[in-house]
Design a protein around this motif. Sequence first.
Motif, short mmCIF file in Angstrom:
data_model
loop_
_atom_site.label_atom_id
_atom_site.label_comp_id
_atom_site.label_asym_id
_atom_site.label_seq_id
_atom_site.Cartn_x
_atom_site.Cartn_y
_atom_site.Cartn_z
N ALA A 1 0.58 -1.15 -0.55
CA ALA A 1 0.11 -0.27 0.09
C ALA A 1 0.49 1.67 0.15
O ALA A 1 2.54 0.89 -0.31
CB ALA A 1 -0.66 0.12 1.09
N LEU A 2 0.60 2.56 -0.55
CA LEU A 2 1.48 3.53 -0.21
C LEU A 2 0.95 4.50 1.45
O LEU A 2 -0.22 4.57 1.83
CB LEU A 2 0.33 4.33 -1.28
N GLY B 1 -10.82 18.41 7.23
CA GLY B 1 -9.08 18.40 6.79
C GLY B 1 -8.74 16.06 6.99
O GLY B 1 -8.93 15.64 5.98
N LEU B 2 -9.04 15.91 8.52
CA LEU B 2 -8.56 15.00 8.68
C LEU B 2 -9.95 13.32 8.68
O LEU B 2 -9.53 13.01 8.08
CB LEU B 2 -8.28 15.09 10.51
N THR C 1 -8.55 7.10 2.32
CA THR C 1 -7.75 6.18 2.93
C THR C 1 -8.65 4.31 3.77
O THR C 1 -9.03 5.35 4.22
CB THR C 1 -6.75 6.58 3.83
N GLU C 2 -6.78 3.76 3.16
CA GLU C 2 -8.12 2.78 4.09
C GLU C 2 -7.43 3.06 5.32
O GLU C 2 -8.46 1.93 6.96
CB GLU C 2 -7.15 1.14 3.80
N HIS C 3 -6.69 2.80 6.57
CA HIS C 3 -6.03 3.04 7.41
C HIS C 3 -5.93 5.05 7.59
O HIS C 3 -4.27 5.01 6.85
CB HIS C 3 -5.78 2.16 8.09
N GLU D 1 -2.57 4.92 5.41
CA GLU D 1 -2.10 4.43 4.12
C GLU D 1 -3.46 4.30 3.32
O GLU D 1 -4.33 4.28 3.78
CB GLU D 1 -2.16 2.98 4.67
N GLN D 2 -2.46 4.09 2.18
CA GLN D 2 -3.99 4.02 0.90
C GLN D 2 -3.31 2.56 -0.34
O GLN D 2 -2.71 2.65 -0.39
CB GLN D 2 -3.55 4.91 0.16
N ALA D 3 -4.95 2.28 -0.59
CA ALA D 3 -4.68 0.99 -1.42
C ALA D 3 -4.31 1.40 -2.55
O ALA D 3 -4.72 2.32 -2.73
CB ALA D 3 -5.86 0.21 -1.49
#
Length: 93
Positions: free
Chosen positions: A26-27, A53-54, A61-63, A78-80
């Motif tokens: 993931a990125l 924003g948050l 994002t995933e997480h 973390e982005q898939a």
Amino acid sequence: MVSELVTNAIRYGKSPIQLRMILQSALTCEVSDASSTAPHLRRARVFDEGGRGLLLVAQLTEHWGTRHNREGKVIWAEQALPACLADVSSAMA
């Protein structure tokens, strides 16, 4: 994601501010600063200028989360990856 996390660190954190991008399965974007104050999700009202924003980071994002260390904190998200980029990332490892 990057823009929002870095902007928040500049507005609310303390120097030095660092950005780290990690490409694996993931990125992951990590933004660190010297402040120990952790961010929190807010529900902005319709006419509020800020506060979204948050929430946007959490939705895109995933997480995401916060880690504290001796120098301050790290906010990470973390982005898939699309399947084609995940294959390239695996081949590079």
